[in-house]
Write a protein that holds these residues in place. Sequence first.
Motif, PDB file in Angstrom:
ATOM      1  N   PHE A 188       0.811  -1.233   0.000  1.00  0.00           N
ATOM      2  CA  PHE A 188       0.000   0.000   0.000  1.00  0.00           C
ATOM      3  C   PHE A 188       0.838   1.274   0.000  1.00  0.00           C
ATOM      4  O   PHE A 188       1.847   1.373   0.686  1.00  0.00           O
ATOM      5  CB  PHE A 188      -0.935  -0.014   1.217  1.00  0.00           C
ATOM      6  CG  PHE A 188      -1.787  -1.238   1.228  1.00  0.00           C
ATOM      7  CD1 PHE A 188      -2.887  -1.341   0.388  1.00  0.00           C
ATOM      8  CD2 PHE A 188      -1.454  -2.324   2.035  1.00  0.00           C
ATOM      9  CE1 PHE A 188      -3.653  -2.506   0.368  1.00  0.00           C
ATOM     10  CE2 PHE A 188      -2.217  -3.478   2.018  1.00  0.00           C
ATOM     11  CZ  PHE A 188      -3.316  -3.567   1.178  1.00  0.00           C
ATOM     12  N   CYS A 189       0.410   2.248  -0.803  1.00  0.00           N
ATOM     13  CA  CYS A 189       1.094   3.554  -0.877  1.00  0.00           C
ATOM     14  C   CYS A 189       0.055   4.667  -0.839  1.00  0.00           C
ATOM     15  O   CYS A 189      -1.067   4.500  -1.299  1.00  0.00           O
ATOM     16  CB  CYS A 189       1.875   3.682  -2.183  1.00  0.00           C
ATOM     17  SG  CYS A 189       3.285   2.597  -2.255  1.00  0.00           S
ATOM     18  N   LYS A 190       0.484   5.816  -0.321  1.00  0.00           N
ATOM     19  CA  LYS A 190      -0.393   6.989  -0.221  1.00  0.00           C
ATOM     20  C   LYS A 190      -0.598   7.622  -1.589  1.00  0.00           C
ATOM     21  O   LYS A 190      -1.650   8.156  -1.909  1.00  0.00           O
ATOM     22  CB  LYS A 190       0.277   7.978   0.735  1.00  0.00           C
ATOM     23  CG  LYS A 190      -0.575   9.093   1.228  1.00  0.00           C
ATOM     24  CD  LYS A 190       0.204   9.838   2.310  1.00  0.00           C
ATOM     25  CE  LYS A 190      -0.274  11.247   2.493  1.00  0.00           C
ATOM     26  NZ  LYS A 190       0.585  11.993   3.400  1.00  0.00           N
TER      27      LYS A 190
ATOM     28  N   ILE B 176       1.204   7.286  -5.916  1.00  0.00           N
ATOM     29  CA  ILE B 176       2.067   6.428  -6.731  1.00  0.00           C
ATOM     30  C   ILE B 176       3.099   7.276  -7.482  1.00  0.00           C
ATOM     31  O   ILE B 176       2.757   8.223  -8.192  1.00  0.00           O
ATOM     32  CB  ILE B 176       1.230   5.607  -7.751  1.00  0.00           C
ATOM     33  CG1 ILE B 176       0.187   4.741  -7.009  1.00  0.00           C
ATOM     34  CG2 ILE B 176       2.124   4.731  -8.617  1.00  0.00           C
ATOM     35  CD1 ILE B 176       0.737   3.664  -6.111  1.00  0.00           C
ATOM     36  N   CYS B 177       4.356   6.908  -7.336  1.00  0.00           N
ATOM     37  CA  CYS B 177       5.444   7.632  -8.003  1.00  0.00           C
ATOM     38  C   CYS B 177       5.627   7.065  -9.420  1.00  0.00           C
ATOM     39  O   CYS B 177       5.603   5.842  -9.598  1.00  0.00           O
ATOM     40  CB  CYS B 177       6.742   7.450  -7.221  1.00  0.00           C
ATOM     41  SG  CYS B 177       6.556   7.662  -5.449  1.00  0.00           S
ATOM     42  N   TYR B 178       5.845   7.957 -10.383  1.00  0.00           N
ATOM     43  CA  TYR B 178       5.911   7.500 -11.776  1.00  0.00           C
ATOM     44  C   TYR B 178       7.113   6.594 -12.061  1.00  0.00           C
ATOM     45  O   TYR B 178       7.080   5.780 -12.967  1.00  0.00           O
ATOM     46  CB  TYR B 178       5.981   8.700 -12.731  1.00  0.00           C
ATOM     47  CG  TYR B 178       4.758   9.591 -12.726  1.00  0.00           C
ATOM     48  CD1 TYR B 178       3.523   9.130 -12.280  1.00  0.00           C
ATOM     49  CD2 TYR B 178       4.853  10.916 -13.171  1.00  0.00           C
ATOM     50  CE1 TYR B 178       2.408   9.953 -12.279  1.00  0.00           C
ATOM     51  CE2 TYR B 178       3.738  11.740 -13.172  1.00  0.00           C
ATOM     52  CZ  TYR B 178       2.523  11.265 -12.724  1.00  0.00           C
ATOM     53  OH  TYR B 178       1.438  12.085 -12.725  1.00  0.00           O
ATOM     54  N   TYR B 179       8.211   6.781 -11.326  1.00  0.00           N
ATOM     55  CA  TYR B 179       9.427   6.036 -11.663  1.00  0.00           C
ATOM     56  C   TYR B 179       9.416   4.618 -11.081  1.00  0.00           C
ATOM     57  O   TYR B 179      10.266   3.800 -11.380  1.00  0.00           O
ATOM     58  CB  TYR B 179      10.671   6.781 -11.124  1.00  0.00           C
ATOM     59  CG  TYR B 179      10.874   6.600  -9.638  1.00  0.00           C
ATOM     60  CD1 TYR B 179      10.019   7.219  -8.726  1.00  0.00           C
ATOM     61  CD2 TYR B 179      11.875   5.789  -9.145  1.00  0.00           C
ATOM     62  CE1 TYR B 179      10.174   7.031  -7.366  1.00  0.00           C
ATOM     63  CE2 TYR B 179      12.029   5.599  -7.776  1.00  0.00           C
ATOM     64  CZ  TYR B 179      11.172   6.226  -6.900  1.00  0.00           C
ATOM     65  OH  TYR B 179      11.324   6.022  -5.553  1.00  0.00           O
ATOM     66  N   CYS B 180       8.412   4.309 -10.276  1.00  0.00           N
ATOM     67  CA  CYS B 180       8.450   3.121  -9.411  1.00  0.00           C
ATOM     68  C   CYS B 180       8.364   1.807 -10.199  1.00  0.00           C
ATOM     69  O   CYS B 180       7.547   1.660 -11.100  1.00  0.00           O
ATOM     70  CB  CYS B 180       7.283   3.196  -8.433  1.00  0.00           C
ATOM     71  SG  CYS B 180       7.183   1.786  -7.344  1.00  0.00           S
ATOM     72  N   CYS B 181       9.210   0.853  -9.830  1.00  0.00           N
ATOM     73  CA  CYS B 181       9.188  -0.482 -10.435  1.00  0.00           C
ATOM     74  C   CYS B 181       8.652  -1.522  -9.441  1.00  0.00           C
ATOM     75  O   CYS B 181       8.731  -2.718  -9.693  1.00  0.00           O
ATOM     76  CB  CYS B 181      10.591  -0.930 -10.853  1.00  0.00           C
ATOM     77  SG  CYS B 181      11.381   0.107 -12.074  1.00  0.00           S
TER      78      CYS B 181
ATOM     79  N   GLY C 237       7.949  -2.931   0.283  1.00  0.00           N
ATOM     80  CA  GLY C 237       6.679  -2.553  -0.351  1.00  0.00           C
ATOM     81  C   GLY C 237       6.849  -1.916  -1.709  1.00  0.00           C
ATOM     82  O   GLY C 237       7.834  -2.173  -2.375  1.00  0.00           O
ATOM     83  N   GLY C 238       5.862  -1.077  -2.075  1.00  0.00           N
ATOM     84  CA  GLY C 238       4.930  -0.410  -1.207  1.00  0.00           C
ATOM     85  C   GLY C 238       5.558   0.373  -0.041  1.00  0.00           C
ATOM     86  O   GLY C 238       6.738   0.669  -0.022  1.00  0.00           O
ATOM     87  N   THR C 239       4.682   0.726   0.880  1.00  0.00           N
ATOM     88  CA  THR C 239       5.094   1.475   2.061  1.00  0.00           C
ATOM     89  C   THR C 239       4.567   0.771   3.317  1.00  0.00           C
ATOM     90  O   THR C 239       3.462   1.087   3.779  1.00  0.00           O
ATOM     91  CB  THR C 239       4.525   2.915   2.007  1.00  0.00           C
ATOM     92  OG1 THR C 239       4.740   3.467   0.706  1.00  0.00           O
ATOM     93  CG2 THR C 239       5.191   3.815   3.040  1.00  0.00           C
TER      94      THR C 239
HETATM   95  S1  SF4 Z   1       6.555   1.839  -3.497  1.00  0.00           S
HETATM   96 FE1  SF4 Z   1       7.695   3.693  -2.951  1.00  0.00          FE
HETATM   97  S2  SF4 Z   1       8.421   4.435  -4.948  1.00  0.00           S
HETATM   98 FE2  SF4 Z   1       6.768   2.985  -5.360  1.00  0.00          FE
HETATM   99  S3  SF4 Z   1       4.907   4.214  -5.527  1.00  0.00           S
HETATM  100 FE3  SF4 Z   1       5.064   3.521  -3.398  1.00  0.00          FE
HETATM  101  S4  SF4 Z   1       6.143   5.195  -2.346  1.00  0.00           S
HETATM  102 FE4  SF4 Z   1       6.477   5.493  -4.528  1.00  0.00          FE
END
Ligand code: SF4
Length: 456
Positions: free
Chosen positions: A60-62, A64-69, A112-114
């Motif tokens: 789970f994330c608050k 979403i970051c565009y670069y995230c894999c 994660g995620g977070t």
């Molecule tokens: S996992 Fe980390 S980098 Fe990826 S969308 Fe969530 S906060 Fe952003």
Amino acid sequence: MNQTIQNQLHYLSQKYNEYNLPMYLSYPVDSHWRQPADESAIAQELKEIEEAQVYVHVPFCKSICYYCCCDRVLSGKDEDKDQYIDALEQELALKLSGRSRKLKSGNLHWGGGTPAYLNERQIERLYGIIARYVDFEDNARIKLEAYPDKQIVTEGKLRLLKTLGFNYISFGIQDFDARVLNAIHRECDLEDTREIIGLARSMGFTVNVDLCYGLPFQGLGEFERTLQEIVRIAPDKIVAFPYAHYPAIYPLQRKIPHLSLPNNYMVSRLFELARQYLSTDYTEMGSDTFIRNNGREKHPGTHVVRDFMGSSERSSQHLLGLGKSAVSKIGRLYYKNVPAMDRYCSALDSGRFPIETGKTHLLSGEDAIREDVILKQLLGGNPIDKQMLQECFGIDFDSYFQEELSVLRGMEKDGLLLGVDSPRITVTPTGTYFIRAIAHVFDPYYKSTRNGENSI
Ligand code: SF4
């Protein structure tokens, strides 16, 4: 950096760096795992192993970051997180309740995620479920990934984590520059970061920080300001990893304008800058990690290996992955859980292991040799020791890797390697900028890669 070295780096970056070289968190990388899973054999193995590292994926994330894999889910709803913890409880019961005694572990990692986005009640519950099946060694590393956001990482949460036994916290920073952060749809406030990290340190946590280079609009000036702040914050460990641009696999990356990305040469310069800034207070470990001298983290010397948790001290040969998309490696067998939440939960509801169809790989004898060269020697920051490979695997390195040696000799001429025809092949300081290019010489799966298919 003097002009001659800059010119050399410029030439070599054009020649060797490609965006889609694998990060090598495993060998072979997971896009080449294509075997069906034998669930009964996996269940049997899980009954027999004594100990393992344990990875728990909390997606789970608050935002979403565009670069995230990473495999992540945009949700702040407590009921979504509660249901996911229910599923993790089912998975643990399915995998570990048939054992005569608890699994031992020296390493628990919530990634994660977070994971820090769970609330206090959920953190306590999830930890309690894991502790029902896993016994942690006295000096176990119990770690959680966090986002430097005061709403997510509260003082109360840090205190709870400490009471439960967490002793290590990893903050994703990446960069502090507003334009860079805006382009990747991420926020990271410097003051909040200082405050949260200061609090975590005062409570006795070992603190890790992740930085990312090669991000959109990132130049030497932007990254230098970030490095200056990081050196002041003084975390115990810093991981500086290159941005992996795979828009064919991660569609959100298409929101990053291609022309905003630094070119291969600039990516090498950014890493060089990180090394320069960190060289006084930190010692490099593996290919991307820096350990603070006299900090809370000890440098493990030559006992470094690359795996799904990055560069770390060699510990268990087994990794038990829990949660959607989590990877396990038990002995020589890799397998990956299904990434889709609904399929992950429905497999568990029907009492089946949630393993993705065709996402299993049993290392062959040849894979094991190549895995050793790539993950333990090259990515572990060690020389390739031909004698050791002969003792471990019974191979004559020079005949076994005849084809690879001819490529390595070219790299030696370019100054990336030393001693290709001697008992130990050493990567030069220049070669460390191109470590993944050197590693891929030993990767026959890479040659069969279809366009856009590669993975980390
Ligand atoms: S996992 Fe980390 S980098 Fe990826 S969308 Fe969530 S906060 Fe952003």
